[in-house]
Design an enzyme around this catalytic site. Structure first.
Site, short mmCIF file in Angstrom:
data_model
loop_
_atom_site.label_atom_id
_atom_site.label_comp_id
_atom_site.label_asym_id
_atom_site.label_seq_id
_atom_site.Cartn_x
_atom_site.Cartn_y
_atom_site.Cartn_z
CG LEU A 14 -1.92 -1.14 1.33
CD1 LEU A 14 -2.76 -1.01 2.60
CD2 LEU A 14 -2.82 -1.20 0.11
CD GLN A 16 6.85 7.61 -3.39
OE1 GLN A 16 7.70 7.42 -2.52
NE2 GLN A 16 7.00 8.54 -4.31
NE ARG A 40 -3.26 1.66 5.35
CZ ARG A 40 -3.29 2.31 4.20
NH1 ARG A 40 -4.41 2.77 3.70
NH2 ARG A 40 -2.17 2.53 3.52
CE1 TYR A 147 14.64 3.38 4.59
CE2 TYR A 147 16.04 5.12 3.71
CZ TYR A 147 15.12 4.11 3.51
OH TYR A 147 14.69 3.82 2.24
CB ILE A 177 10.68 6.94 -5.70
CG1 ILE A 177 11.82 5.91 -5.57
CG2 ILE A 177 9.73 6.57 -6.82
CD1 ILE A 177 12.74 5.79 -6.78
#
Ligand code: NAD
Ligand code: SER
Length: 324
Positions: A14, A16, A40, A147, A177
């Site tokens: 879900l 990007q 989700r 990250y 992106i």
């Protein structure tokens, strides 16, 4: 003997990239052969409406196991992750999802003898101390964000599974992106997407990075092409596996704003750098992707001008239709 891709699971579908990758994979491999998954339940998102969708938490290996068995999965595109800005605010969440999620996927890859596992990496693998421009494929990896730490460790882990267990695992270092379908999920390069939405809606953007912050970027159609091309490349031709540099374009917020003004002359921008500036400053401005070009014929199609034109066309149409 390497097997073909037939039945695909996409984690983090879900997000990007996932929302557009699922559609591209379904167009290519058939709707029923691409299982989208994310956290989700019952999302309104198109990928969950148009084809198979499963609730799957990558930190729970049983969720992955159950889905592999249910659909006889042979390939995983593992996109579930916590990105740089959210990761800096919650480093433990970032470590848990990015590291435990990845090792769970790899372990299931070995256990169920999957044909292929694709795990994206990022420009966040670099930190201060590498050249600002044309960072080579082989370079020092000393990121300063959590990250980035998980992305370096993820690359090393994937290569370890290739060498230790013979798992066919592949990955590429995406730049920031840019896309018009789904908003980004909390990264440092998100400004380059938000700026288009705000330009179309309000002719104004308050940028969270300095005007002269140079970063590598890529338009979504090239990101999807790179991902699928690498996944489908002949394994025997690959000297690298989990860490391919891929490049497309480099610009600053000011250069992007000037490009937007060619279509929207009244567009205005302010610069109010926040905590994300420090993350951006630690990343290079451009990268050398000759290994990807040599080993699997990588070649991007979009540049700053064609990407900007396409983004503004798509988002203006959405705005006129009341969708954004
Ligand atoms: P995103 O944040 O838009 O989407 C990530 C998805 O993962 C979300 O839908 C989220 O719900 C899901 N997720 C989070 N925790 C999960 C969990 N425990 N189990 C299952 N799903 C979970 O991210 P994206 O931009 O689509 O990124 C996909 C991959 O590409 C990531 O590995 C990311 O690091 C990498 N990448 C992205 C960019 C970029 O600019 N978008 C750049 C470099 C690398
Ligand atoms: N777009 C990503 C981020 O900013 C780069 O990996 O976190």
């Amino acid at each position: 003997m390497k097997r073909d891709i037939k039945k695909i699971l996409v984690t983090g579908a879900l997000g990007q990239i996932g929302t557009e990758l699922v559609t591209a994979l379904r167009n290519k491999y058939g709707i029923e052969n691409v299982i989208a998954s994310d956290l989700r339940p019952n999302p309104s998102n198109r990928v969950a409406q148009e084809g198979p969708y499963e609730v799957l938490d990558v930190t729970k290996s049983d969720d992955i196991r159950r889905t592999i068995i249910k659909y006889d999965i042979d390939t995983i595109f593992h996109l579930a992750a916590i990105l740089s800005a959210v990761g800096e605010r919650d480093p433990h969440l970032c470590w848990n999802v990015n590291m435990n999620g990845t090792i769970n996927v790899l372990d299931m890859g070995v256990r169920y003898e999957l044909a292929r596992v694709i795990v994206p990496s990022s420009i966040a693998v670099w930190g201060f101390g590498v050249p600002k421009y044309d960072v080579p494929q082989e370079s020092v990896l000393k990121p300063s964000s959590m990250y980035g730490v998980t992305k370096v460790a993820g690359e090393l882990l994937c290569d370890y599974y290739v060498n230790k267990f013979g798992l066919d695992c592949r990955g590429l270092r995406y730049p920031g992106i840019i896309s018009s379908e789904t908003l980004p999920g909390g990264g440092t390069t998100d400004y380059a997407v938000e700026i288009f939405y705000e330009a179309v809606k309000h002719n104004y953007y308050n940028c969270f990075l300095r005007s002269d912050t140079e970063l590598p970027m890529m338009y979504m159609p090239d990101c999807i092409k790179a991902t699928i091309d690498l996944a489908e490349a002949n394994f025997e031709n690959l000297k690298h596996h989990s860490d391919f540099n891929v490049a497309s374009m480099t610009f600053t917020p000011q250069i992007l704003a000037d490009e937007i003004r060619k279509t929207l002359p009244d567009f205005k921008i302010d610069y109010n750098p926040d905590y994300r500036q420090k993350i951006a400053d630690s990343w290079p401005a451009s990268i050398d992707d000759s290994s990807a070009r040599d080993e699997w014929n990588w070649n991007p199609a979009f540049n700053l001008s064609t990407m900007t034109k396409d983004m503004l066309e798509k988002l203006s149409a959405k705005h006129k239709a009341g969708l954004i």
